[in-house]
Write an enzyme that holds these catalytic residues in place. Structure first.
Site: not given
Ligand code: SAJ
Length: 476
Positions: A232, A290
């Site tokens: 995780k 996360c």
């Molecule tokens: N972000 C970027 N560029 C990208 C993708 C995201 O700058 O290409 C930024 C987003 O704007 C945001 C942050 O990163 O500010 C996080 O975005 P996210 O899409 O990762 O959203 P989370 O944090 O809600 O979801 C993550 C996911 N983890 C993975 O995909 C490995 C989700 O599957 C998890 O369930 C979640 O963390 C968690 O609860 O751990």
């Protein structure tokens, strides 16, 4: 030892009653899905009747979801399982004694990333509650994202200390990390594969019995508790790393006068033969609860779960460096804003700046650890006047957020896009110019939502993450 546990579980029979501790984004959808399964008879959601979150108890018992934002299917499912008396929310933790299995879905924020100190106070309190009412033959599962070594370490110790029972002998203990994202909680629980890791094989098998019935497309992947914790924390660390890699590339492209999105398309085009090029999107920063902390859980896990010396070059951790690069992006947005204002001889201290998008994720109302906050702080510290617009985030501590775009853009010198909300893709340069009343307003695009030339041709000073091909444009 586990034979003793095995026979205790056989005596107790299949899991019928489940307790879920922590009625939040993870606990509520999990409880509703357990309750909806014909395999299980009853689910109790345990929620402290505290001043801040006690209101959830009555809402849930009316079949209403206290969660903010759109969660497809959740309200209907809650209504259904409450009506069928398969789900009930209670502040009475003594009813844990009636359960066959108890899961804990409690926030595990980081107190101090520098010293790798997590704030496990809420989790510890939850585990201690379970320990006080733990019965032989019960299964305890930690769903929160935790530092590797926590299940076999802190959690086990507290449960044994409070109950006088022995993990792996009198009760089963496992970690089954949540993998949900706001906006698709039920779907994620049912369709994502589920990592399940017990402190021993008997505990793992018992935990598999708990999660298998709620999976539709997902499958259970069994492993050890520590491997599940590392799975995780590292899956989020790797995502953060991938984002840092493309953010660094974007900064390089700005310095080299090229367009990162051309490069991204190029890199992503190499496919086939099993080649995957998961190049993500650069942007104004990484928020949420996360990616901003799981790297530190993993780093701390190495300290507390280490069983042999680490053989690693005299280099800083790649993962922590990635965190620092992503944490730098709001500061980079600030530097771009100052540079752009200088082009119209405007000092940041006298500037009026509109931030578009306070949520950490596009088209969501979730603003936990939003990267827009450190950016706003830099502006405020520099003396600028700042207004914030967000269509979904209605309120936030100490920050006034407006849903009225015209009011926010009135008379501003700079418009700065921090979240990629759908409506920002249709920003019109002429309308923005009218509202700002400036001949050369500034636009800084942190999520690639606008077409640079349309704004440059209208007289804007444009800056965009990774847009080295445009950031030095001629003024029209
Ligand atoms: N972000 C970027 N560029 C990208 C993708 C995201 O700058 O290409 C930024 C987003 O704007 C945001 C942050 O990163 O500010 C996080 O975005 P996210 O899409 O990762 O959203 P989370 O944090 O809600 O979801 C993550 C996911 N983890 C993975 O995909 C490995 C989700 O599957 C998890 O369930 C979640 O963390 C968690 O609860 O751990």
């Amino acid at each position: 030892m586990t034979d003793k546990l095995q026979s205790l579980l056989e005596e107790r029979g299949p899991i019928k009653k489940i307790g879920v501790i922590g009625m939040g984004y993870v606990g509520i959808p999990a409880a509703a899905l357990f309750a909806d399964s014909p395999k299980f008879d009853k689910v109790l959601g345990f929620q402290r009747n505290s001043a801040t979150s006690g209101y959830k108890i009555d809402m849930l018992n009316r079949g209403e979801s206290p969660l903010k934002g759109e969660e497809p299917g959740l309200e209907d499912l809650l209504e259904k399982v409450v009506e069928k008396d398969k789900f009930e929310c209670t502040p009475d933790f003594s009813r844990i004694t009636e359960m066959d299995a108890v899961t804990l879905a409690i926030q595990t924020p980081f107190k101090d990333p520098k010293d790798l100190l997590p704030d496990f106070s809420a989790l510890e309190a939850g585990i201690r509650h379970v320990g006080q009412y733990l019965q032989p033959g019960m299964l305890v599962v930690l769903e929160s994202t935790i530092t590797p070594g926590t299940t076999t370490g802190m959690a086990r110790e507290i449960l044994e200390e409070e109950s006088g029972l022995k993990a792996g002998e009198n009760f089963a203990l496992a970690h089954a990390p949540e993998r949900v994202m706001v906006g698709r909680l039920l779907q994620n629980i049912q369709e994502h594969d589920r990592i399940v890791g017990g402190i021993d094989d008997v505990s793992t098998r018992r935990a598999v019995d708990l999660y298998e019935p709620v999976l539709t497309k997902g499958r259970v992947i069994p492993m050890s508790a520590t491997a599940a914790e590392v799975t995780k924390t590292s899956e989020n660390t790797f995502r953060d790393l991938q984002i840092a890699a493309v953010n660094q590339l974007a900064l390089y492209c700005e310095a080299m006068g090229i367009n990162v999105y051309d490069v991204r398309e190029g890199v992503a085009s190499l496919k086939g033969e099993g080649i995957t090029r998961a190049i993500l999107y650069p942007g104004a920063g990484v928020g949420g609860h996360c990616l901003t902390k799981d790297t530190y859980h993993l780093e701390r896990g190495l300290q507390i779960a280490k069983q042999a010396d680490l053989d690693f070059p005299e280099e800083p951790s790649l993962y922590v460096t990635a965190r620092h690069i992503n944490d730098f992006m709001p500061e980079h947005m600030y530097n771009l804003t100052v540079e752009a204002l200088e082009r119209i001889n405007k000092d940041i201290a006298d500037a009026k700046v509109a931030i578009l998008g306070w949520a950490f994720l596009n088209d969501s109302d979730d603003a936990r650890n939003t990267p827009a906050e450190p950016y706003r702080d830099l502006l405020i510290d520099a003396g600028a006047e700042v207004k914030v617009h967000d269509p979904h985030v209605l309120q936030y501590p100490d920050v006034e957020i407006s849903q009225d775009m015209e009011e926010v853009l009135d008379g501003v010198d700079a418009v700065v896009v921090f979240a990629g909300h759908r409506q920002y893709y249709s920003l019109k340069p002429q309308r923005l110019q009218e509202l700002s009343g400036q001949t050369h307003p500034v636009i800084v695009d942190g999520r690639n939502v606008v077409e640079p030339d349309a704004f440059i041709d209208a007289g804007f000073v444009y800056k965009g993450i990774g847009r080295g091909d445009k950031n030095g444009h001629e003024m029209i």
